[in-house]
Write a protein that holds these residues in place. Structure first.
Motif, PDB file in Angstrom:
ATOM      1  N   MET A   1       0.850  -1.175   0.000  1.00  0.00           N
ATOM      2  CA  MET A   1       0.000   0.000   0.000  1.00  0.00           C
ATOM      3  C   MET A   1       0.897   1.239   0.000  1.00  0.00           C
ATOM      4  N   ALA A   2       0.676   2.118  -0.925  1.00  0.00           N
ATOM      5  CA  ALA A   2       1.500   3.317  -1.066  1.00  0.00           C
ATOM      6  C   ALA A   2       1.180   4.319   0.038  1.00  0.00           C
ATOM      7  N   ARG A   3       2.175   5.088   0.385  1.00  0.00           N
ATOM      8  CA  ARG A   3       1.964   6.146   1.370  1.00  0.00           C
ATOM      9  C   ARG A   3       1.121   7.249   0.741  1.00  0.00           C
ATOM     10  N   TYR A   4       0.340   7.910   1.578  1.00  0.00           N
ATOM     11  CA  TYR A   4      -0.548   8.987   1.121  1.00  0.00           C
ATOM     12  C   TYR A   4       0.267  10.100   0.474  1.00  0.00           C
ATOM     13  N   ILE A   5       1.382  10.469   1.074  1.00  0.00           N
ATOM     14  CA  ILE A   5       2.187  11.586   0.557  1.00  0.00           C
ATOM     15  C   ILE A   5       2.695  11.284  -0.852  1.00  0.00           C
ATOM     16  N   ASP A   6       3.006  10.016  -1.126  1.00  0.00           N
ATOM     17  CA  ASP A   6       3.492   9.656  -2.452  1.00  0.00           C
ATOM     18  C   ASP A   6       2.402   9.816  -3.511  1.00  0.00           C
ATOM     19  N   GLU A   7       1.147   9.695  -3.104  1.00  0.00           N
ATOM     20  CA  GLU A   7       0.036   9.824  -4.038  1.00  0.00           C
ATOM     21  C   GLU A   7      -0.305  11.276  -4.363  1.00  0.00           C
ATOM     22  N   ILE A   8       0.051  12.221  -3.484  1.00  0.00           N
ATOM     23  CA  ILE A   8      -0.390  13.607  -3.674  1.00  0.00           C
ATOM     24  C   ILE A   8       0.740  14.578  -4.010  1.00  0.00           C
ATOM     25  N   LEU A   9       1.967  14.100  -4.122  1.00  0.00           N
ATOM     26  CA  LEU A   9       3.075  14.997  -4.445  1.00  0.00           C
ATOM     27  C   LEU A   9       2.855  15.663  -5.801  1.00  0.00           C
ATOM     28  N   GLN A  10       3.091  16.954  -5.851  1.00  0.00           N
ATOM     29  CA  GLN A  10       2.978  17.727  -7.077  1.00  0.00           C
ATOM     30  C   GLN A  10       4.318  17.686  -7.822  1.00  0.00           C
ATOM     31  N   PRO A  11       4.324  17.984  -9.111  1.00  0.00           N
ATOM     32  CA  PRO A  11       5.596  18.016  -9.851  1.00  0.00           C
ATOM     33  C   PRO A  11       6.570  19.007  -9.209  1.00  0.00           C
ATOM     34  N   GLY A  12       7.779  18.563  -8.971  1.00  0.00           N
ATOM     35  CA  GLY A  12       8.805  19.403  -8.360  1.00  0.00           C
ATOM     36  C   GLY A  12       8.759  19.428  -6.846  1.00  0.00           C
ATOM     37  N   GLU A  13       7.780  18.788  -6.257  1.00  0.00           N
ATOM     38  CA  GLU A  13       7.666  18.753  -4.796  1.00  0.00           C
ATOM     39  C   GLU A  13       8.405  17.522  -4.261  1.00  0.00           C
ATOM     40  N   ARG A  14       9.117  17.707  -3.156  1.00  0.00           N
ATOM     41  CA  ARG A  14       9.843  16.584  -2.560  1.00  0.00           C
ATOM     42  C   ARG A  14       9.661  16.585  -1.047  1.00  0.00           C
ATOM     43  N   VAL A  15       9.685  15.423  -0.464  1.00  0.00           N
ATOM     44  CA  VAL A  15       9.505  15.266   0.972  1.00  0.00           C
ATOM     45  C   VAL A  15      10.816  15.626   1.676  1.00  0.00           C
ATOM     46  N   LEU A  16      10.720  16.552   2.636  1.00  0.00           N
ATOM     47  CA  LEU A  16      11.888  16.956   3.408  1.00  0.00           C
ATOM     48  C   LEU A  16      11.975  16.222   4.743  1.00  0.00           C
ATOM     49  N   TYR A  17      10.821  15.938   5.346  1.00  0.00           N
ATOM     50  CA  TYR A  17      10.810  15.302   6.665  1.00  0.00           C
ATOM     51  C   TYR A  17       9.521  14.505   6.836  1.00  0.00           C
ATOM     52  N   SER A  18       9.638  13.327   7.392  1.00  0.00           N
ATOM     53  CA  SER A  18       8.474  12.490   7.697  1.00  0.00           C
ATOM     54  C   SER A  18       8.560  12.039   9.142  1.00  0.00           C
ATOM     55  N   THR A  19       7.429  12.031   9.813  1.00  0.00           N
ATOM     56  CA  THR A  19       7.355  11.498  11.157  1.00  0.00           C
ATOM     57  C   THR A  19       6.042  10.751  11.295  1.00  0.00           C
ATOM     58  N   PHE A  78      -0.152   2.935  11.733  1.00  0.00           N
ATOM     59  CA  PHE A  78      -0.140   2.563  10.326  1.00  0.00           C
ATOM     60  C   PHE A  78      -0.925   3.553   9.472  1.00  0.00           C
ATOM     61  N   THR A  79      -1.991   4.114  10.018  1.00  0.00           N
ATOM     62  CA  THR A  79      -2.868   4.987   9.234  1.00  0.00           C
ATOM     63  C   THR A  79      -2.602   6.467   9.459  1.00  0.00           C
ATOM     64  N   THR A  80      -1.547   6.811  10.167  1.00  0.00           N
ATOM     65  CA  THR A  80      -1.215   8.214  10.428  1.00  0.00           C
ATOM     66  C   THR A  80       0.094   8.560   9.732  1.00  0.00           C
ATOM     67  N   GLU A  81       0.078   9.628   8.972  1.00  0.00           N
ATOM     68  CA  GLU A  81       1.282  10.133   8.296  1.00  0.00           C
ATOM     69  C   GLU A  81       1.397  11.629   8.535  1.00  0.00           C
ATOM     70  N   THR A  82       2.599  12.076   8.805  1.00  0.00           N
ATOM     71  CA  THR A  82       2.861  13.505   8.958  1.00  0.00           C
ATOM     72  C   THR A  82       4.142  13.817   8.193  1.00  0.00           C
ATOM     73  N   ASP A  83       4.038  14.704   7.215  1.00  0.00           N
ATOM     74  CA  ASP A  83       5.176  14.996   6.345  1.00  0.00           C
ATOM     75  C   ASP A  83       5.315  16.497   6.120  1.00  0.00           C
ATOM     76  N   VAL A  84       6.552  16.899   5.864  1.00  0.00           N
ATOM     77  CA  VAL A  84       6.848  18.265   5.435  1.00  0.00           C
ATOM     78  C   VAL A  84       7.522  18.149   4.078  1.00  0.00           C
ATOM     79  N   THR A  85       6.966  18.834   3.099  1.00  0.00           N
ATOM     80  CA  THR A  85       7.597  18.881   1.779  1.00  0.00           C
ATOM     81  C   THR A  85       8.219  20.271   1.612  1.00  0.00           C
ATOM     82  N   ASN A  86       8.816  20.505   0.473  1.00  0.00           N
ATOM     83  CA  ASN A  86       9.378  21.819   0.222  1.00  0.00           C
ATOM     84  C   ASN A  86       8.296  22.870  -0.025  1.00  0.00           C
ATOM     85  N   LEU A  87       7.005  22.433  -0.146  1.00  0.00           N
ATOM     86  CA  LEU A  87       5.919  23.370  -0.394  1.00  0.00           C
ATOM     87  C   LEU A  87       4.865  23.436   0.712  1.00  0.00           C
TER      88      LEU A  87
END
Length: 155
Positions: A1-19, A78-87
């Motif tokens: 099962m893919a992570r939620y953040i991987d499904e919603i990343l915009q072009p040029g957006e990258r994950v800086l931090y995940s917890t 398992f169902t909680t994701e918290t991420d910071v991207t460059n945007l």
């Protein structure tokens, strides 16, 4: 099962931090497993039939409670994701009933961290993100809240 953040990343957006949610969610399960083991051990130390039966029933009930809390804690993590991207900051909870929170980094006014004494010792806490015109969102009991805050504020 893919992570939620991987499904919603915009072009040029990258994950800086995940917890994630901190392992402290397993604490009730840990206590119940310990109680089950202690009661089971006590049943082996006595020869009185009534006490043995009482200890075994108590150990079984404690083990059932521990199993429930273990599954509940695992499912929450398992169902909680918290991420910071460059945007933006992205927080997602839930599996069937999903709740998401997203805030653009340029709209973040301040980030507050609230840690109790056990939270300081075990490195967990609550983070409140205040946005310009976007309100306030609190993310509870996340691992490494200071590193999470620093990933938002350091640009």
């Amino acid at each position: 099962m893919a992570r939620y953040i991987d499904e919603i990343l915009q072009p040029g957006e990258r994950v800086l931090y995940s917890t994630n949610a901190h392992w402290i969610f397993y604490f009730p399960a840990i206590l119940a497993w310990i109680a089950a083991l202690v009661l089971f051990g006590m049943s082996r130390q006595t020869s009185i039939d009534g006490v043995v039966l009482l200890c075994l029933v108590g150990a079984g009930l404690a083990a059932l409670g521990a199993l429930y809390w273990t599954i509940k804690g695992w499912f929450h993590r398992f169902t909680t994701e918290t991420d910071v991207t460059n945007l933006r900051v992205v927080h997602k909870t839930g599996f069937i009933k999903r709740r998401t929170f997203e805030m653009a980094l340029d709209k973040v006014e301040s980030v507050d961290v609230n840690q109790t004494i056990p939270g300081r010792i075990l490195n967990y806490g609550d983070v409140t993100i205040n946005g310009v015109g976007e309100g306030r969102e609190t993310i509870t009991t996340i691992a490494s809240p200071l590193a999470f805050r620093n990933s938002i504020t350091a640009r």
